[in-house]
Each structure stands twice: as structure tokens, then as C-alpha cells.
Design a protein around this motif. Structure first.
Motif: not given
Length: 145
Positions: A79-81, A112-118
Motif C-alpha cells: 500500500v505504501a509503495v 500508509a508509510c507510517r503504518d508499514a514503518h510501525i
């Protein structure tokens, strides 16, 4: 679990670094907008996100067990990508960070990047709220096991 317990942990480190920078609006203001040395720019972060993994061509699911711990991590990374690449293609790869940040979809991409990062930081036992590491620190980290 430590980052280097994954078979392709160096690629994981690159993806995590990119997601971390792309997920932190305060960092973007303080480092990217001001041109702070040692942290690259948006294009550099996107390149680290997809460089070795080819996540711009196929799903992160392909890397479950090598880069990503499970399908949950892979789904969040996908999703982030997609969110970040959509904006990059609209504003241009060489656009200034302000063009990315002004894009109507940027807050959604950051989320989306934050969700993946966490999720990835938790999987590695790291604090997701620690400031992003410089590219020099990333290079040092990926040279040693």
C-alpha cells in the motif's frame, strides 16, 4: 527480533529507512525541506524503497520470509509503495520535496508509510518514534552483521 535475523536483512534495512523517512512529516520539514546533509531527498528514499526489491514491479508478498516477516508486513508495504509511486509519477521523480508535500495525496501516502514503518519496526524490536537515521549510519549498519 533483530533486523539481521532475516535472510535479506540489508534490503529490509533499506526499505525500513525509506519508509521511516517517508512516514515522518516533522523529519521531512526539518531535513528534506531545509536540505539537511546526510539524509538524501524524496527521490532517494523512493529509490531505496524499490531499488533492490523491485517493489515497483511486483508485490512485497514475494519477499515474505526473506525481507518481510509475514503477509501483514508485505500488505502494508505494498500500500505504501503504491501511494508513494503514484505521487512520484504525477509530480516527477526529480521534483522538490515541496511538490510532494503539496500533492493532495501526500498525507495519505505518509499515513500508509507510517503504518508499514510501525509494523516493520515492531517486528525488529525497534522504537518507531526514534528519529530516522542518516544515510551514513544506514551504510555502516548494512556493512556489518
Amino acid at each position: 527480533m533483530p533486523l539481521n535475523d532475516m535472510p535479506w536483512w540489508r534490503w529490509r534495512a533499506q526499505v525500513r529507512s525509506a519508509l521511516h523517512m517517508l512516514s515522518d512529516p516533522a523529519f521531512q520539514q526539518e531535513a528534506w525541506l531545509t536540505g539537511l546533509e546526510g539524509y538524501g531527498d524524496v527521490t532517494d528514499a523512493v529509490y531505496r524503497l524499490v531499488e533492490d526489491t523491485w517493489l515497483d514491479n511486483w508485490s512485497a508478498e514475494k519477499y515474505v520470509g526473506t525481507i518481510f516477516r509475514d503477509s501483514g508486513e508485505a500488505a502494508l508495504v505494498d500500500v505504501a509503495v503504491l501511494r508513494v509511486l503514484r505521487i512520484m509519477h504525477q509530480v516527477g521523480a526529480d521534483a522538490h520535496v515541496s511538490a510532494y508535500m503539496a500533492h493532495h495525496g501526500w498525507p495519505e501516502a505518509v499515513r500508509a508509510c507510517r503504518d508499514a514503518h510501525i509494523r516493520l519496526a515492531a517486528g525488529d524490536g525497534d522504537d518507531p518514534d526514534a528519529p530516522p537515521r542518516s544515510l551514513d549510519v544506514l551504510r555502516i549498519m548494512t556493512r556489518t552483521a
